[in-house]
Enzyme design. Sequence first.
Site, PDB file in Angstrom:
ATOM      1  N   GLU A 242       0.817  -1.228   0.000  1.00  0.00           N
ATOM      2  CA  GLU A 242       0.000   0.000   0.000  1.00  0.00           C
ATOM      3  C   GLU A 242       0.846   1.270   0.000  1.00  0.00           C
ATOM      4  O   GLU A 242       0.512   2.234  -0.683  1.00  0.00           O
ATOM      5  CB  GLU A 242      -0.951   0.013   1.206  1.00  0.00           C
ATOM      6  CG  GLU A 242      -2.053  -1.027   1.092  1.00  0.00           C
ATOM      7  CD  GLU A 242      -3.103  -0.911   2.182  1.00  0.00           C
ATOM      8  OE1 GLU A 242      -3.675   0.164   2.370  1.00  0.00           O
ATOM      9  OE2 GLU A 242      -3.339  -1.917   2.878  1.00  0.00           O
ATOM     10  N   HIS A 258       8.254 -27.325   2.428  1.00  0.00           N
ATOM     11  CA  HIS A 258       7.428 -28.403   1.882  1.00  0.00           C
ATOM     12  C   HIS A 258       6.817 -27.999   0.536  1.00  0.00           C
ATOM     13  O   HIS A 258       5.963 -28.698   0.018  1.00  0.00           O
ATOM     14  CB  HIS A 258       6.363 -28.785   2.904  1.00  0.00           C
ATOM     15  CG  HIS A 258       6.971 -29.254   4.202  1.00  0.00           C
ATOM     16  ND1 HIS A 258       7.357 -30.562   4.419  1.00  0.00           N
ATOM     17  CD2 HIS A 258       7.331 -28.572   5.315  1.00  0.00           C
ATOM     18  CE1 HIS A 258       7.907 -30.661   5.617  1.00  0.00           C
ATOM     19  NE2 HIS A 258       7.905 -29.468   6.191  1.00  0.00           N
ATOM     20  N   LYS A 350     -13.620   0.102  -4.277  1.00  0.00           N
ATOM     21  CA  LYS A 350     -14.694   0.311  -3.292  1.00  0.00           C
ATOM     22  C   LYS A 350     -15.845   1.116  -3.899  1.00  0.00           C
ATOM     23  O   LYS A 350     -17.014   0.805  -3.712  1.00  0.00           O
ATOM     24  CB  LYS A 350     -14.152   1.045  -2.061  1.00  0.00           C
ATOM     25  CG  LYS A 350     -13.320   0.159  -1.143  1.00  0.00           C
ATOM     26  CD  LYS A 350     -12.893   0.903   0.113  1.00  0.00           C
ATOM     27  CE  LYS A 350     -12.058  -0.003   1.001  1.00  0.00           C
ATOM     28  NZ  LYS A 350     -11.542   0.623   2.200  1.00  0.00           N
TER      29      LYS A 350
HETATM   30  O1  PA5 Z   1      -4.990   0.577   4.860  1.00  0.00           O
HETATM   31  C1  PA5 Z   1      -5.961   0.761   4.150  1.00  0.00           C
HETATM   32  O2  PA5 Z   1      -6.344   1.892   3.800  1.00  0.00           O
HETATM   33  C2  PA5 Z   1      -6.785  -0.414   3.679  1.00  0.00           C
HETATM   34  O3  PA5 Z   1      -6.085  -1.618   3.796  1.00  0.00           O
HETATM   35  C3  PA5 Z   1      -8.094  -0.457   4.488  1.00  0.00           C
HETATM   36  O4  PA5 Z   1      -7.810  -0.746   5.830  1.00  0.00           O
HETATM   37  C4  PA5 Z   1      -9.059  -1.508   3.904  1.00  0.00           C
HETATM   38  O5  PA5 Z   1      -9.405  -1.154   2.583  1.00  0.00           O
HETATM   39  C5  PA5 Z   1     -10.325  -1.644   4.713  1.00  0.00           C
HETATM   40  O6  PA5 Z   1     -10.909  -0.396   4.968  1.00  0.00           O
HETATM   41  P1  PA5 Z   1     -11.333  -0.062   6.469  1.00  0.00           P
HETATM   42  O7  PA5 Z   1     -10.086  -0.160   7.274  1.00  0.00           O
HETATM   43  O8  PA5 Z   1     -11.892   1.319   6.414  1.00  0.00           O
HETATM   44  O9  PA5 Z   1     -12.336  -1.088   6.869  1.00  0.00           O
END
Ligand code: PA5
Length: 359
Positions: A242, A258, A350
């Site tokens: 990310e 394995h 999303k």
């Molecule tokens: O770090 C991030 O922005 C994402 O991995 C979010 O955590 C993920 O998309 C889920 O969203 P939320 O944390 O709002 O539930």
Amino acid sequence: MSCEFCSPPSPSLDDLGVIKEVDKGDMFSLTLRMPEDIEQALADFGNRTFPRFTPANIVVAGMGGSAIGGDIAYSLLRDELPVPLSVIRDYNIPAFIDRKTLFFAVSYSGNTEETLSAYREAKSKEARCIVISSGGRLKEIAGDDVFISLPSGMPPRFAFPYIFVPIVRSLESMGVVRKRNDWEETIELLRKLREDLAPHTPTPDNEAKKLAYSLRGKLPLIYASSPLLYGVALRWKTQINENAKAHTYVDFFSELHHNEIMAWESEEKVANFAVVLLRDKGENDRIKKRVEITKELIGDKAEIYEVWTKGESKMERVFSLLYLGDFLSLYLAVLYHKDPQEIDNINYIKQKLSALPSS
Ligand code: PA5
């Protein structure tokens, strides 16, 4: 004496101006304040008490940055948990969930559809639910369930301390696990580590910067040596994905002996791999041997970097490597010139999904 990092390659991670230019939302500051965030999260939880409850199983439901707190909690508590703890990243919950389940529904935004769906199902099974969120739909539907409020305005993955702390403290408060006494030393260790890992510490003295240069342009394969570090390995992967917008891959000892180990027989060079071994002094003696054999088998096929946990207690050890990975992901972001805060693809998906009728 020559020094590999005395004149770091461009862009220089020692140039604070470059870091500032790439890190538009100042994710470095959020990372630097992790020790204070843990302290604040502990203070926010305060003396909150829950009735004693012995669940048959524990579930943490969430996605991405909201789920990882469950993985880290599991790695840390694994040796003392009297019942199974699973992290569920899905719309649907497994059949074993019922009124004897302790169910954490975690979504930073409160609007993640997988988590909302799993939470609704858990409620319909009368699981005992604790909701952790900064608001959104999750808060609206929480009803009488315990609601733990997260501070607003943070990217979810940087709110990790605020998610991890209440999961662990809730389990302590219910009497599921013993009350920990290693918070303070963990916070102190992180304060020391941030000095070593911070942008103002030059590359030759900064393990995160050195590793970022070493992994630049490579596909990091992160191999965790101990169950204590499984959650940390996943955190490294997800933070690099990310923040740096880069591929990584995770595997675990001794499972990788394995299957994954066979891939090293290939003559096809499908990627420029670099192996990062996450090591801990508490790892099993047989695993130590396995790590040595692995180095012998693959040492001439890829660069291998070993990083070790620091500190004494389990929590110190977990957090020391987690913190290194968080900084590494930010330095890689700088080297790749990617704004760590930006998550356009995640948001796009999303948004596309939210425009569809829910099934
Ligand atoms: O770090 C991030 O922005 C994402 O991995 C979010 O955590 C993920 O998309 C889920 O969203 P939320 O944390 O709002 O539930």
